[in-house]
Scaffold this motif. Sequence first.
Motif, PDB file in Angstrom:
ATOM      1  N   GLY A  28       0.834  -1.229   0.000  1.00  0.00           N
ATOM      2  CA  GLY A  28       0.000   0.000   0.000  1.00  0.00           C
ATOM      3  C   GLY A  28       0.851   1.255   0.000  1.00  0.00           C
ATOM      4  O   GLY A  28       0.873   1.971  -0.978  1.00  0.00           O
ATOM      5  N   PRO A  29       1.575   1.529   1.067  1.00  0.00           N
ATOM      6  CA  PRO A  29       1.547   0.736   2.278  1.00  0.00           C
ATOM      7  C   PRO A  29       0.254   0.946   3.040  1.00  0.00           C
ATOM      8  O   PRO A  29      -0.398   1.963   2.895  1.00  0.00           O
ATOM      9  N   SER A  30      -0.101  -0.059   3.840  1.00  0.00           N
ATOM     10  CA  SER A  30      -1.280   0.109   4.686  1.00  0.00           C
ATOM     11  C   SER A  30      -1.032  -0.553   6.037  1.00  0.00           C
ATOM     12  O   SER A  30      -0.120  -1.388   6.172  1.00  0.00           O
TER      13      SER A  30
ATOM     14  N   ASN B 218      -5.406   3.885  -8.051  1.00  0.00           N
ATOM     15  CA  ASN B 218      -4.214   3.037  -8.012  1.00  0.00           C
ATOM     16  C   ASN B 218      -2.920   3.855  -7.950  1.00  0.00           C
ATOM     17  O   ASN B 218      -1.844   3.303  -7.778  1.00  0.00           O
ATOM     18  N   ILE B 219      -3.036   5.157  -8.088  1.00  0.00           N
ATOM     19  CA  ILE B 219      -1.836   6.006  -8.024  1.00  0.00           C
ATOM     20  C   ILE B 219      -1.404   6.164  -6.574  1.00  0.00           C
ATOM     21  O   ILE B 219      -2.209   6.508  -5.711  1.00  0.00           O
ATOM     22  N   ARG B 220      -0.128   5.911  -6.325  1.00  0.00           N
ATOM     23  CA  ARG B 220       0.393   6.040  -4.962  1.00  0.00           C
ATOM     24  C   ARG B 220       0.977   7.435  -4.770  1.00  0.00           C
ATOM     25  O   ARG B 220       1.518   8.022  -5.697  1.00  0.00           O
ATOM     26  N   THR B 221       0.838   7.921  -3.571  1.00  0.00           N
ATOM     27  CA  THR B 221       1.337   9.280  -3.289  1.00  0.00           C
ATOM     28  C   THR B 221       2.239   9.307  -2.060  1.00  0.00           C
ATOM     29  O   THR B 221       2.665  10.382  -1.656  1.00  0.00           O
ATOM     30  N   GLY B 222       2.524   8.143  -1.487  1.00  0.00           N
ATOM     31  CA  GLY B 222       3.329   8.152  -0.272  1.00  0.00           C
ATOM     32  C   GLY B 222       2.662   8.980   0.822  1.00  0.00           C
ATOM     33  O   GLY B 222       3.317   9.501   1.715  1.00  0.00           O
ATOM     34  N   ASP B 223       1.344   9.114   0.707  1.00  0.00           N
ATOM     35  CA  ASP B 223       0.561   9.889   1.666  1.00  0.00           C
ATOM     36  C   ASP B 223       0.974  11.355   1.735  1.00  0.00           C
ATOM     37  O   ASP B 223       0.679  12.054   2.695  1.00  0.00           O
ATOM     38  N   SER B 224       1.683  11.831   0.697  1.00  0.00           N
ATOM     39  CA  SER B 224       2.126  13.222   0.783  1.00  0.00           C
ATOM     40  C   SER B 224       1.040  14.203   0.365  1.00  0.00           C
ATOM     41  O   SER B 224       1.221  15.404   0.489  1.00  0.00           O
ATOM     42  N   PHE B 225      -0.093  13.702  -0.129  1.00  0.00           N
ATOM     43  CA  PHE B 225      -1.167  14.609  -0.561  1.00  0.00           C
ATOM     44  C   PHE B 225      -2.419  14.452   0.301  1.00  0.00           C
ATOM     45  O   PHE B 225      -3.511  14.701  -0.171  1.00  0.00           O
TER      46      PHE B 225
END
Lengths: 82, 347
Positions: A28-30, B218-225
Motif C-alpha cells: 500500500g503501504p497500509s 491506483n496512483i500512490r502518493t506516499g501519503d504526501s497529498f
Amino acid sequence: MTAAGIKLHPACRVRQEEFGLLFYDSRGPSLLFAETGRLLDPDYFDRVRGRGEFPAGLSAQQKQALQNFISTLLERGFLREQ
Amino acid sequence: MSNRFVEAGLSSPVNLTWEVTLACNLRCRHCLSSSAEPAVDELSTAEALELVAQLHQDGVFQINFGGGEPFMRPDFMQILAACHARGMMTCISTNGTLLTPERVEQLSRTRLVAIQVSLDGAQKSTCEAIRGQGTYDAAINALELLARSPIPTSINTVLTADNADEIHALQQLAGQLGVTLRISRFRPSGRGADNWEELRPSPAQLVAFSAWLADNQNIRTGDSFFSLTSRERQGLGLNLCGAAKLTCCVGPTGKVYPCAFLQSDRFTAGNLRQNSFKEIWDNSEIFTSFRGLRIHSCEDCQRFDQCHGGCPAVAYHLKDDIEGGDPECLERCVTSIAAANAKESAA
C-alpha cells in the motif's frame, strides 16, 4: 486432502504494540491495528498455521474471536492461504 | 487508519526515511535537501550498520532510502544487504543514473526491495528543465532495466507547475514501461525553497490533481497529498501527518528529524552518535511536541477529519508557523480560486 494453512504475506510484517498487533503491508503501504492485547504473539505468524491452530489455554469465545480476526486478515491480504 | 492508536504513540516508527548521503550527481531545482556534495562527517559504514541493527531490534518494518543519490555512497549495497539479511523491507529513491545491470541483478535476488526512479515530466524537455540535461534518458533506461527484473518499480514524480499537465501522460508512460506511478508533493525546503514561486503548482492545478487522484485510486502518493484527499480516496492512506508518530527521518550525519522536510537544527530530535534510536524515538521533546500537535485553527473546517490541518512542514516553511495549517490544503485552494474568480468578475 489436507486443510489449507495460513501464513503472513511476504509483503507484510507484524509486531506487538501496547494495544495488540500492528500489521504493515508494504504494497500500500497500509496498516491494520488489531486490539488483540497479548492474546496472540507476533511469532504466531512466522510459520504456516492451520486455520484452527491457536495457542493452548484459550476459551471457546477467544478462539471464535481469533477465527474472525484471521478471516479479516485474509480478506485484507495480510495473510494468505497456502 | 486508527488515529487513536497513532496518537497514543507507537513503540517505533513503521517506516522511516534515511537520507544516507547528501552527495548527488544531479542538481535538481526542487531538491528538498539541496543535495550536491556529501555532508561533512556522514555516518561511517560501521555506524550505518549499527543503525540497521538498532532499527531491526526496534521493530521498524521498512526503511526508505533517499539522499542525495543513495548509490553515491560506496557502501550502499552493503547497508542494503544488512537490512535484507534481517528481513527488513527497503525502498530506494534514486535518479537512476547509477543503476547498472549488475546492481539490478544483485538487488533482484531479494524480494525485500522496491525502487522509485525520479522522472519529472512525460516530456523530455519538462523533466530536464527541472532535473538537468540527460536525466530523462537515464531515468527511462533505468526504468526499462528494472521493468525486466522482479523488483517492484515506480516512477516517482514531484508535482510542479511545469509537469502538472503531464500527469496523465506520465501514467500512460508508466503503463507502457510496465511500472507504476507515484506522485510526491513539492515542498519549499532545500533548493525547492529557492525555486518555490516558479515551480509550485497553482491552486487550480492542485484542485485538478485532487480530482484526478480521486479517479485514479491506483496512483500512490506516499501519503504526501493527504491535505488534498478527496472523499473518494478516504481510507486509502493517512488522514493526518505521520511525522514522529508513524515515521521520521534520519539525516546523513545521524541526526534524527520528524520528517525529511524539516531537517534543521530547530527540529533535530536527537543525534545517533549520542543516543540510540530508541532513546530518541521515546524521549525526544521534538517528537513529543509533534505527537501532541493540534492544528486548532483548522478544527472548524468541514474537511478537518480528512487532513487534520495538513502538512506542518509546509506551514512552517511558508508561514513560519508549524501550527498554522497547511496553506495549500484543498479547502484553501478552492477558496483562493473562488476569491480570484470573484475579483475577476468585479473588475
